[in-house]
Design a protein around this motif. Structure first.
Motif, PDB file in Angstrom:
ATOM      1  N   HIS A  43      51.138 -18.526  33.016  1.00  0.00           N
ATOM      2  CA  HIS A  43      51.671 -18.009  31.747  1.00  0.00           C
ATOM      3  C   HIS A  43      52.809 -17.049  32.070  1.00  0.00           C
ATOM      4  CE1 HIS A  43      51.997 -16.909  27.605  1.00  0.00           C
ATOM      5  NE2 HIS A  43      51.556 -15.664  27.781  1.00  0.00           N
TER       6      HIS A  43
ATOM      7  N   VAL B 236      52.578  -9.146  29.492  1.00  0.00           N
ATOM      8  CA  VAL B 236      51.316  -9.384  28.797  1.00  0.00           C
ATOM      9  C   VAL B 236      50.193  -9.598  29.807  1.00  0.00           C
ATOM     10  CG1 VAL B 236      50.105 -10.875  27.168  1.00  0.00           C
ATOM     11  CG2 VAL B 236      52.532 -10.386  26.830  1.00  0.00           C
ATOM     12  N   VAL B 237      50.461 -10.424  30.810  1.00  0.00           N
ATOM     13  CA  VAL B 237      49.443 -10.698  31.833  1.00  0.00           C
ATOM     14  C   VAL B 237      49.052  -9.412  32.565  1.00  0.00           C
ATOM     15  CG1 VAL B 237      48.944 -11.947  33.972  1.00  0.00           C
ATOM     16  CG2 VAL B 237      50.192 -13.094  32.129  1.00  0.00           C
TER      17      VAL B 237
ATOM     18  N   TRP C  22      46.664  -7.298  30.459  1.00  0.00           N
ATOM     19  CA  TRP C  22      45.331  -7.902  30.416  1.00  0.00           C
ATOM     20  C   TRP C  22      44.622  -7.724  31.750  1.00  0.00           C
ATOM     21  CZ3 TRP C  22      41.776 -10.617  27.450  1.00  0.00           C
ATOM     22  CH2 TRP C  22      42.088 -10.721  26.093  1.00  0.00           C
TER      23      TRP C  22
ATOM     24  N   VAL D 196      45.022 -15.673  28.938  1.00  0.00           N
ATOM     25  CA  VAL D 196      45.997 -14.765  28.325  1.00  0.00           C
ATOM     26  C   VAL D 196      46.967 -15.537  27.443  1.00  0.00           C
ATOM     27  CG1 VAL D 196      47.819 -13.088  28.786  1.00  0.00           C
ATOM     28  CG2 VAL D 196      45.784 -13.133  30.243  1.00  0.00           C
TER      29      VAL D 196
ATOM     30  N   ASP E 181      47.953 -14.822  23.659  1.00  0.00           N
ATOM     31  CA  ASP E 181      49.343 -14.459  23.429  1.00  0.00           C
ATOM     32  C   ASP E 181      50.022 -15.393  22.439  1.00  0.00           C
ATOM     33  OD1 ASP E 181      51.572 -12.848  23.835  1.00  0.00           O
ATOM     34  OD2 ASP E 181      52.341 -14.080  25.472  1.00  0.00           O
TER      35      ASP E 181
ATOM     36  N   GLY F 174      42.205 -11.621  20.236  1.00  0.00           N
ATOM     37  CA  GLY F 174      41.962 -10.738  21.365  1.00  0.00           C
ATOM     38  C   GLY F 174      40.485 -10.485  21.575  1.00  0.00           C
TER      39      GLY F 174
ATOM     40  N   GLY G 163      39.101 -13.395  23.266  1.00  0.00           N
ATOM     41  CA  GLY G 163      39.592 -13.376  24.641  1.00  0.00           C
ATOM     42  C   GLY G 163      38.740 -12.480  25.527  1.00  0.00           C
TER      43      GLY G 163
END
Length: 316
Positions: free
Chosen positions: A179, A184-185, A188, A216, A220, A226, A229
């Motif tokens: 990803h 973002v990764v 997380w 993720v 995303d 979330g 997730g």
């Protein structure tokens, strides 16, 4: 990290300090009430992640650069309220150090023990110091830290935590390959994964960095919430697997049916006249109440942002 005031949920955050301004209130014949600390409780209005609306009362969080907070189980029934449990910094010792009487001026004070030999003193290093030393011994980690801060534009603290150990960095590399959203990764991984497992255990996890990246990506892209997730991440840590398959086989698909959520909100609004009136009177904290009710009914599967938007349409 920064949140959107338009999409985040309003919350009340309570920060506590010591009840008294001195170590021994009421000594010397004085009224102990004179030493009460008027700032022992401060209340702040804040914005929190929509994904935590469905978390159970007394859930614990670290609010970045502030401390550890617990969701209130009594006052937080109709709104999101968080109480500080452990602050990150303690200024009490600094305040008392300036007012404490030196030991030399106290005739009955025992003599100070001799300081240990500094050569035998073991100083515990911080995590950042350990990671920095690891980079001095690994050109690969050094290069990755520079790429994370420069090419990926990650904050130095995130880049530091992701480049202080080869197993952690390799995992992050595999996740971003799956990803391509490093920012973002990274969040997380640092706030989610490394909040549950130690860096030393990353290399032995029952799932790959690529699988983590795919999880993720699902969040995303808005294909799941979330909250879901987080649940899937817990399953991955315990059992491994593939995120999409875990969601499908365990019935964790997000509830994003606009009509179904709207009907659910209608029922909650009808059953909550007092909260509805407070919301219409401008009490934005009531948004957390309504979103939380929907989350409970859907077991955390509803899209919190969609629920908040529908609530605004119905009660604006």
């Amino acid at each position: 990290h920064w949140l959107s005031a338009d999409h985040g949920l309003p919350a009340e955050v309570r920060v506590y300090d010591r009840l008294f301004t001195e170590p021994a209130p009421g000594t010397g014949g004085r009224d102990f009430l004179e030493a009460l600390n008027p700032s022992s409780l401060t209340v702040h209005q804040a914005v929190v992640e929509p994904s935590i609306a469905d978390d159970v009362p007394e859930s614990r969080y670290q609010f970045e650069r502030q401390g550890y907070f617990v969701r209130d189980s009594v006052d937080g029934v109709d709104a999101l309220v968080f109480n500080c449990a452990v602050p990150l910094r303690d200024s009490w010792s600094k305040r008392t150090a300036t007012t404490a009487q030196p030991a030399a001026a106290q005739p009955d004070a025992p003599a100070a023990a001799a300081a240990p030999d500094s050569r035998r003193r073991r100083v515990k290093r911080s995590g950042s110091e350990v990671r920095a030393e690891a980079r001095t011994q690994s050109p690969q980690l050094t290069a990755r830290y520079e790429r994370y801060t420069q090419t990926h534009a990650l904050p130095p603290d995130l880049a530091d935590k992701l480049s202080g150990r080869l197993e952690v960095s390799d995992f992050f590399e595999a996740a971003t390959a799956a990803h391509a959203a490093p920012g973002v990764v990274a969040k997380w991984m640092v706030n989610g994964l490394l909040g549950q497992v130690s860096p030393e255990d990353v290399g032995s996890l029952p799932f790959s960095g690529a699988a983590f990246g795919r999880l993720v990506a699902l969040v995303d892209r808005g294909e799941t919430t979330g909250s879901i997730g987080k649940q899937v991440l817990g399953v991955l840590i315990e059992e491994g697997g593939e995120p999409a398959e875990i969601i499908a086989t365990r019935g964790l698909a997000a509830v994003d049916d606009r009509a179904a959520l709207a009907a659910m909100l209608d029922e909650i609004i009808e059953a909550s006249p007092a909260q509805t009136e407070r919301f219409r009177d401008g009490n934005k904290r009531m948004q957390g109440y309504f979103v939380g009710q929907v989350m409970r009914r859907t077991q955390g599967k509803a899209d919190a942002r969609l629920v908040a938007a529908l609530l605004a349409e119905k009660l604006s």
